[in-house]
Design an enzyme around this catalytic site. Structure first.
Site, PDB file in Angstrom:
ATOM      1  N   ARG A 157      13.869  -0.545   9.896  1.00  0.00           N
ATOM      2  CA  ARG A 157      14.270  -1.687   8.715  1.00  0.00           C
ATOM      3  C   ARG A 157      15.597  -1.464   7.887  1.00  0.00           C
ATOM      4  O   ARG A 157      15.895  -2.066   7.587  1.00  0.00           O
ATOM      5  CB  ARG A 157      12.717  -1.774   8.118  1.00  0.00           C
ATOM      6  CG  ARG A 157      11.808  -1.747   8.638  1.00  0.00           C
ATOM      7  CD  ARG A 157      10.345  -1.757   7.548  1.00  0.00           C
ATOM      8  NE  ARG A 157      10.963  -2.247   6.495  1.00  0.00           N
ATOM      9  CZ  ARG A 157      10.070  -3.646   6.026  1.00  0.00           C
ATOM     10  NH1 ARG A 157       9.410  -4.069   6.689  1.00  0.00           N
ATOM     11  NH2 ARG A 157      10.157  -3.798   4.803  1.00  0.00           N
ATOM     12  N   PHE A 215       1.084  -1.296  -0.351  1.00  0.00           N
ATOM     13  CA  PHE A 215      -0.211   0.051   0.241  1.00  0.00           C
ATOM     14  C   PHE A 215       1.381   1.491  -0.066  1.00  0.00           C
ATOM     15  O   PHE A 215       2.187   1.268   0.589  1.00  0.00           O
ATOM     16  CB  PHE A 215      -1.700   0.048   1.227  1.00  0.00           C
ATOM     17  CG  PHE A 215      -0.637   0.301   3.065  1.00  0.00           C
ATOM     18  CD1 PHE A 215      -0.375   1.730   2.557  1.00  0.00           C
ATOM     19  CD2 PHE A 215       0.080  -0.716   3.880  1.00  0.00           C
ATOM     20  CE1 PHE A 215       0.503   1.609   4.068  1.00  0.00           C
ATOM     21  CE2 PHE A 215       0.674  -1.166   4.554  1.00  0.00           C
ATOM     22  CZ  PHE A 215       0.471   0.924   5.020  1.00  0.00           C
ATOM     23  N   THR A 216       0.079   2.142  -0.412  1.00  0.00           N
ATOM     24  CA  THR A 216       0.522   3.798  -0.804  1.00  0.00           C
ATOM     25  C   THR A 216      -0.126   4.748  -0.742  1.00  0.00           C
ATOM     26  O   THR A 216      -1.282   4.012  -1.329  1.00  0.00           O
ATOM     27  CB  THR A 216       2.046   3.325  -1.924  1.00  0.00           C
ATOM     28  OG1 THR A 216       3.332   5.173  -1.839  1.00  0.00           O
ATOM     29  CG2 THR A 216       1.173   3.724  -3.101  1.00  0.00           C
ATOM     30  N   GLU A 234       5.783 -10.806   5.066  1.00  0.00           N
ATOM     31  CA  GLU A 234       6.271 -10.504   3.320  1.00  0.00           C
ATOM     32  C   GLU A 234       6.764 -10.835   2.504  1.00  0.00           C
ATOM     33  O   GLU A 234       7.719 -11.144   3.206  1.00  0.00           O
ATOM     34  CB  GLU A 234       7.482  -8.810   4.420  1.00  0.00           C
ATOM     35  CG  GLU A 234       6.771  -7.415   5.157  1.00  0.00           C
ATOM     36  CD  GLU A 234       7.308  -6.353   5.777  1.00  0.00           C
ATOM     37  OE1 GLU A 234       7.844  -5.790   4.774  1.00  0.00           O
ATOM     38  OE2 GLU A 234       8.019  -6.463   6.807  1.00  0.00           O
TER      39      GLU A 234
END
Length: 217
Positions: A56, A16-17, A170
């Site tokens: 991350r 998503f963005t 992921e």
């Protein structure tokens, strides 16, 4: 999640963005990893938690092609992710736009694996030290907790304190993913869907766009 047609299972994946980022993605013809996005200033709107993104960059991916999670384009194995809930609940200090402007870019593990892109996948949240990584797609049904992916409520329980980590598993595509690898786009409502269709039309694209209210909170 998992869809089966004939003898072949299709494992859908979701990135998503903000809709505001679509024009630059389309101009590039690809979705870029966070390392590239930050270096080149490609994001118009940053909806993610910057502290998590910083984490991350410090975690190592222990399998080839290595690097850190920020060097990969991230896809979840289910919509309605824990991160989306944080956004909906106003828990991302640097973003206040809510869910409505966010769109889901959909592909499948199999579709990406059929390209020349390099990828890995995880059994949980990539910022968590307990998480393991894998490179053999034939193991995906044993690695990913599909019961948790299908669940409407995935919070940790007294009996299972690891549900949220597993929900954040992921599929990671190294460096970039070409736009052609997408299957379609899901939106919060018809207003946003029309906006996405116009952006695609302007860019000479025509991927299917569908309202998927059940992918949001």
């Amino acid at each position: 999640m998992v869809r089966t047609g004939g003898q072949t299972a299709t494992h859908l994946i979701y990135h998503f963005t903000s809709v505001a980022n679509l024009p630059s993605m389309l101009a590039e013809g690809r979705i870029c990893c966070d390392t590239t996005v930050q270096a080149r200033g490609l994001l118009q709107v940053e909806a993610g938690d910057r502290d998590i993104k910083s984490r991350r960059r410090q975690v190592s991916v222990p399998v080839s092609p290595y690097g850190c999670p920020a060097d990969y384009v991230p896809f979840y194995f289910a919509p309605r992710s824990p991160m989306m809930l944080k956004i909906k609940s106003g828990q991302v200090p640097t973003y206040s736009g809510g869910q409505r402007p966010l769109v889901h870019l959909v592909s499948s593990a199999e579709r990406v694996a059929a390209t020349e892109h390099t990828w890995v996948y995880s059994d949980g949240n990539c910022a968590n030290d307990l998480t393991d990584y894998y490179t053999d797609l034939s193991d995906i049904d044993q690695v990913v907790d599909w019961d948790v992916m299908r669940a409407r409520i995935w919070k940790n329980t007294a009996e299972d304190g690891d549900r949220m980590r597993r929900r954040m598993a992921e599929f990671l595509v190294h460096q970039e993913l070409q736009w052609e690898a997408l299957l379609g786009i899901g939106t919060f409502d018809e207003t946003r869907a029309d906006q996405v269709r116009e952006i695609l039309r302007t860019a000479g694209r025509s991927e299917p766009v569908r309202v998927r209210r059940d992918w949001y909170y």
